[in-house]
Design an enzyme around this catalytic site. Structure first.
Site, PDB file in Angstrom:
ATOM      1  CG  ASP A  16      -1.700  -1.180   1.465  1.00  0.00           C
ATOM      2  OD1 ASP A  16      -1.986  -1.292   0.168  1.00  0.00           O
ATOM      3  OD2 ASP A  16      -1.779  -1.716   2.357  1.00  0.00           O
ATOM      4  CB  ALA A  17       0.158   4.399  -1.530  1.00  0.00           C
TER       5      ALA A  17
END
Length: 236
Positions: A113-114
């Site tokens: 995930d970012a």
């Protein structure tokens, strides 16, 4: 006055290299001198009267398809700007040079995930990308997770008891305490924001997530924002 020609073409004309691609790689690696000066800019043009020398070193061009291991900082959605010679880990022992082609046609292998940090795998090998993404159950993914507030035994029991989320059943996973506000989470699947969703389900508020390992490959000496090549013989 002689007409200027591309340096890569001149290298092949002189028989110093076998192909234009090899010529470009030698230029990028700093092996080419024109009238005694190193030229590393691709597309450089010279005259036929200039003197060219090729001085190879022990540094080798990388394979045709490379896999890069990056310690991605949290909040980075596009890691490509981090992939450059200056951010390479000084403990990379591959012996391969950094070439511009190594930052093209990369796929992320195994979702990160970012807003999470840690180990990210970027590869030009489609088969590897498929294995780490579609066949994620074959590879443990180890995360360190920091939570807001305390992490009591009851919360840990709730977390380990979760068997399903809103998008389906979960593969077996293991959560264990690492400290007062830190836990270790080992998963075998890729789902968007899975770590955050698991902690939410257990009533815990996630502060920070860091992936430490995929299969047998760990962050090791990689500092945040640094990368290295996955070497021949290394296996997930």
């Amino acid at each position: 006055m002689s007409e200027d020609i591309r340096l890569s073409r001149r290298l092949t004309e002189l028989g110093l290299v076998a192909s234009r691609r090899e010529a470009d790689e030698c230029i990028e690696m700093g092996f080419v001198r024109v009238d005694g000066e190193t030229v590393q800019a691709l597309g450089s043009r010279i005259s036929a009267t200039q003197t060219i020398t090729l001085e190879r070193s022990k540094i080798q061009p990388p394979p045709s398809r490379v896999t890069l291991l990056l310690n991605k900082p949290a909040g980075v959605a596009n890691p490509l700007p981090l992939l450059q010679a200056a951010t390479r880990c000084d403990k990379d022992r591959s012996g391969w040079a950094w070439l511009s082609r190594c930052s093209t046609h990369l796929q992320e292998a195994g979702w990160l995930d970012a807003d999470s940090s840690g180990l990210m795998v970027l590869t030009q090998d489609g088969a590897l990308a498929n294995r780490l993404t579609r066949d994620a159950r074959d590879y443990e993914q180890e995360y360190l997770v920091w939570v807001d507030g305390g992490l009591d035994e009851a919360a840990l029991v709730r977390l380990n008891a979760i068997r399903e989320l809103d998008d389906g059943p979960l593969l077996p996973f293991k959560a264990s305490r690492q400290g007062g506000r830190q836990l270790r989470l080992v998963l075998r699947e890729n789902r968007e924001y899975l770590v955050h969703r698991l902690l939410d389900e257990a009533g815990l508020k996630t502060q920070m997530v860091k992936r430490q390992r995929i299969g047998r490959i760990a962050l090791g000496h990689l500092e945040e924002g640094q990368w290295r090549y996955l070497m021949m013989g290394e296996r997930f």
